[in-house]
Design an enzyme around this catalytic site. Structure first.
Site, PDB file in Angstrom:
ATOM      1  N   VAL A  15      54.173  33.643  21.635  1.00 14.04           N
ATOM      2  CA  VAL A  15      52.835  34.223  21.017  1.00 14.04           C
ATOM      3  C   VAL A  15      51.762  32.941  21.164  1.00 14.04           C
ATOM      4  O   VAL A  15      52.380  31.928  20.567  1.00 14.04           O
ATOM      5  CB  VAL A  15      53.124  35.014  19.791  1.00 14.04           C
ATOM      6  CG1 VAL A  15      53.775  36.183  20.194  1.00 14.04           C
ATOM      7  CG2 VAL A  15      53.609  34.010  18.715  1.00 14.04           C
ATOM      8  N   SER A  16      50.573  33.474  21.095  1.00 16.36           N
ATOM      9  CA  SER A  16      49.649  32.304  21.056  1.00 16.36           C
ATOM     10  C   SER A  16      49.300  31.709  19.530  1.00 16.36           C
ATOM     11  O   SER A  16      48.932  30.671  19.613  1.00 16.36           O
ATOM     12  CB  SER A  16      48.231  32.911  21.583  1.00 16.36           C
ATOM     13  OG  SER A  16      48.724  33.235  22.842  1.00 16.36           O
ATOM     14  N   THR A  17      49.470  32.527  18.509  1.00 15.22           N
ATOM     15  CA  THR A  17      49.174  32.138  17.194  1.00 15.22           C
ATOM     16  C   THR A  17      50.430  32.257  16.096  1.00 15.22           C
ATOM     17  O   THR A  17      50.930  33.164  16.440  1.00 15.22           O
ATOM     18  CB  THR A  17      47.827  32.608  16.680  1.00 15.22           C
ATOM     19  OG1 THR A  17      47.912  34.088  16.528  1.00 15.22           O
ATOM     20  CG2 THR A  17      46.630  32.313  17.628  1.00 15.22           C
ATOM     21  N   GLN A  20      50.732  36.239  15.095  1.00 13.35           N
ATOM     22  CA  GLN A  20      51.267  37.194  15.947  1.00 13.35           C
ATOM     23  C   GLN A  20      52.802  37.120  15.866  1.00 13.35           C
ATOM     24  O   GLN A  20      53.570  36.359  15.621  1.00 13.35           O
ATOM     25  CB  GLN A  20      51.074  36.814  17.614  1.00 13.35           C
ATOM     26  CG  GLN A  20      49.349  36.793  17.741  1.00 13.35           C
ATOM     27  CD  GLN A  20      48.886  36.369  19.067  1.00 13.35           C
ATOM     28  OE1 GLN A  20      49.318  35.343  19.501  1.00 13.35           O
ATOM     29  NE2 GLN A  20      48.574  37.611  19.889  1.00 13.35           N
ATOM     30  N   GLY A  42      52.478  29.215  20.470  1.00 11.05           N
ATOM     31  CA  GLY A  42      51.571  27.975  20.867  1.00 11.05           C
ATOM     32  C   GLY A  42      50.486  28.667  21.896  1.00 11.05           C
ATOM     33  O   GLY A  42      50.767  29.541  22.382  1.00 11.05           O
TER      34      GLY A  42
END
Length: 299
Positions: A15-17, A20, A42
């Site tokens: 996941v990006s953050t 999340q 990341g």
């Protein structure tokens, strides 16, 4: 005769953050039969994927790396192909649940070949567009590139330096698992020259002293390594340095024989206290006996 271990399905969820959740990906990966799942936080554009790097090191022949979608794994087509190439070198396979790619099947390999052709075409088109843009700019009397960098504006140079540092740090973090444990085990008791030689001997990676020192200092400044690693090494006589070097080798692998320790010292191009290039088992034994009397070696 015991049966060979069954190939495993290994999931990778990203996941990006940090805020999340991976829940949806985890549910699908478990439903697909993944017995082990690696989770990473990341940005999709970030080159730093330490969890993915560890997965690629640990995956075994016949195992299958499974993701929910391609964008969870790779930041670009070329990155995807590079990952799959690493898997092929390990004898492992790749599968995306929502894309027609499964490298264990002929249809999946065909889709992969199509992706490779697309990536090659994409690179060619980008190159052509770049050249056309430069030519058009020159025709209008404009110079290509960043005007701030051309004019050496401080804010532009600072921005470029920061971006380069970020990229260098990301590349560095992605490789630390192979060499940083050696640094942590040897510093600051051993000088940087010994540490660099030990890294090359154990991993095959060539580090010169200045580059290694800068890399560790950067990790320390970013709070990713202990400050003690860059403390000055104690000054020692050549004999003391050999004593500490043999002690480090013996403690790292207590099962090594005297002859095996001697072979390691020769491979590291270490000379005896008398300047000889060949090590006798008795010379190693004398150093180990001293180390035991000083309490440096447990057995």
């Amino acid at each position: 005769m015991s049966a060979p271990p069954k190939p495993a399905r290994i999931g990778y969820a990203r996941v990006s953050t940090d805020d999340q959740a991976n829940d949806a990906q985890l549910i699908e990966l478990k439903a697909a039969g993944c017995t082990t799942i690696f989770e990473e936080h990341g940005s999709g554009a970030s080159r730093a994927r330490p969890v993915l790097a560890r997965l690629l090191r640990e995956i075994g022949p016949g195992d299958v790396l499974v993701v929910v979608r391609l964008d969870r794994l790779a930041r670009s087509v070329s990155h995807l192909l590079a990952v799959i190439e690493q898997l092929e070198e390990k004898g492992a396979h790749f599968r995306s649940l929502h894309d027609p790619i499964d490298t264990s099947t002929p249809q999946g390999m065909f889709s992969l070949q199509v992706l490779g052709a697309v990536a090659q075409l994409e690179r060619a088109l980008i190159s052509e567009r770049t050249k056309a843009g430069i030519n058009a700019a020159r025709a209008r009397g404009k110079l290509p590139g960043n005007p701030g960098l051309r004019e050496k504006r401080p804010e532009a140079l600072a921005k470029l330096s920061k971006a380069r540092k970020r990229g260098h740090l990301a590349d560095l973090v992605a490789t630390t698992s192979s060499w940083l444990p050696i640094v942590q085990r040897m510093r600051p008791e051993h000088p940087w020259e010994d540490v660099a030689r030990s890294i090359q001997h154990q991993t095959g990676q060539k580090w010169n002293v200045d580059r290694l020192r800068r890399a560790v200092r950067l990790l320390v400044n970013e709070g990713l390594a202990d400050t003690g690693l860059i403390s000055p090494s104690p000054r020692r006589t050549p004999e003391d340095r050999l004593l500490m070097l043999v002690t480090g080798i013996a403690n790292a692998n207590p099962d090594l024989t005297l002859r095996e320790i001697a072979s390691q010292l020769e491979a590291m191009h270490e000379r005896t206290s008398r300047g000889a290039s060949r090590w006798a088992a008795s010379s190693v034994k004398n150093l180990l006996d001293r180390a035991r009397k000083l309490g440096l070696v447990s057995s």
